[in-house]
Enzyme design. Sequence first.
Site, PDB file in Angstrom:
ATOM      1  N   CYS A  69       0.829  -1.210   0.000  1.00 52.56           N
ATOM      2  CA  CYS A  69       0.000   0.000   0.000  1.00 52.56           C
ATOM      3  C   CYS A  69       0.861   1.257   0.000  1.00 52.56           C
ATOM      4  O   CYS A  69       0.594   2.216  -0.723  1.00 52.56           O
ATOM      5  CB  CYS A  69      -0.933  -0.010   1.213  1.00 52.56           C
ATOM      6  SG  CYS A  69      -2.039   1.418   1.299  1.00 52.56           S
ATOM      7  N   CYS A 128      -6.196  -3.755   7.010  1.00 48.68           N
ATOM      8  CA  CYS A 128      -7.343  -2.847   7.014  1.00 48.68           C
ATOM      9  C   CYS A 128      -8.531  -3.400   6.236  1.00 48.68           C
ATOM     10  O   CYS A 128      -9.681  -3.098   6.575  1.00 48.68           O
ATOM     11  CB  CYS A 128      -6.938  -1.472   6.486  1.00 48.68           C
ATOM     12  SG  CYS A 128      -6.476  -1.441   4.729  1.00 48.68           S
TER      13      CYS A 128
END
Length: 367
Positions: A101, A198
């Site tokens: 990410c 997440c």
Amino acid sequence: MKVVAAMSGGVDSAVAAARMVDAGHEVVGVHLALSQNAATLRESARGCCTIEDAGDARRVADVLGIPFYVWDLAARFRADVVEDFLAEYAAGRTPNPCVRCNERIKFAALLDKAVALGFDAVATGHYAQVVDRPGGRRELHRASDPRKDQSYVLGVLDEDQLARSFFPLGDTTKPQIREEAKARGFFVASKPDSHDICFIPDGDTRGFLTRALGEQPGELVDTEGRIVGTHSGAYGFTVGQRRGLGLDRSGMDGEARYVVGVEARTNTVVIGARDLLGVDALVGDHARWCGPAPEGVVAVGAQLRAHGEEYPATAWADSSSGTDEVHVRLGQRVRGVAPGQSVVLYTGSRVVGSATIREAGVAPSPG
């Protein structure tokens, strides 16, 4: 300087944005909408990027008096992080989605868009430090608080990205950040940290993989090839795993068994004794350097997990094959190292660079 402050809705990014304002920069707050279902409310401290988080970030921006926008990068996040995560597990590797990410979303998609819109840099709430050297050279260093240091997941930044990055929290501890947020009137001062992966808010990674990849029944075998159990998908296992193996222990010696290999091609999980886990020779690809690539064999510290130990090592880059390989020799054998993990190299507190582990084994004995 015109700066985009990435605002997740948490306390760290809130204080980072505030510090950039205090430093006199022209700051615009940006929340990244990464969830495929952005209307979902937060169910726990595990997830992030929900509509609730966007609202929290907007309220902080209002307190600071800065413009605020939401940038929808959900499709890019799905392709570059979530799909990559699934593909890596399907191939028998163990990826770190936070590293991916940072590389592909926060310091590629976000930074590239910011620069295209006329901004000079991006600021985030990561715990790391950027040190400016003579001649304009910048170095990435560990945070002063080792308990919160996040330099490992930033080891994918290259020299150009580092030149346009700010990490205002690197010299501060988390309790101090919460106190500062409280003093500034940010209601997120006591908001729990998000953690784990997440996009898997319930924390059930195997369940997430099963829903996405489907059940794929296969065999657990020992190092001699004997069947010792069955499984519903080799993707649900990682090297070093001990729990949840479902072994037939009737013919075993009572000693604990671990996953020592995941063979995606045959959908087989290999089980062995603990001493088979130790490795000291790593080959990594997808090398990323936070400055010039090292020349020759260099002494480094090697970190293999986000909050893991740093091990004395030597490393050298090898671009002769055109794959930007990195070879690492650890000063001791380390257990539970899986292909797909990142190895991040340090000299002192400075991040030298990183690579994705492709192979892990035992170095041949001298002579």
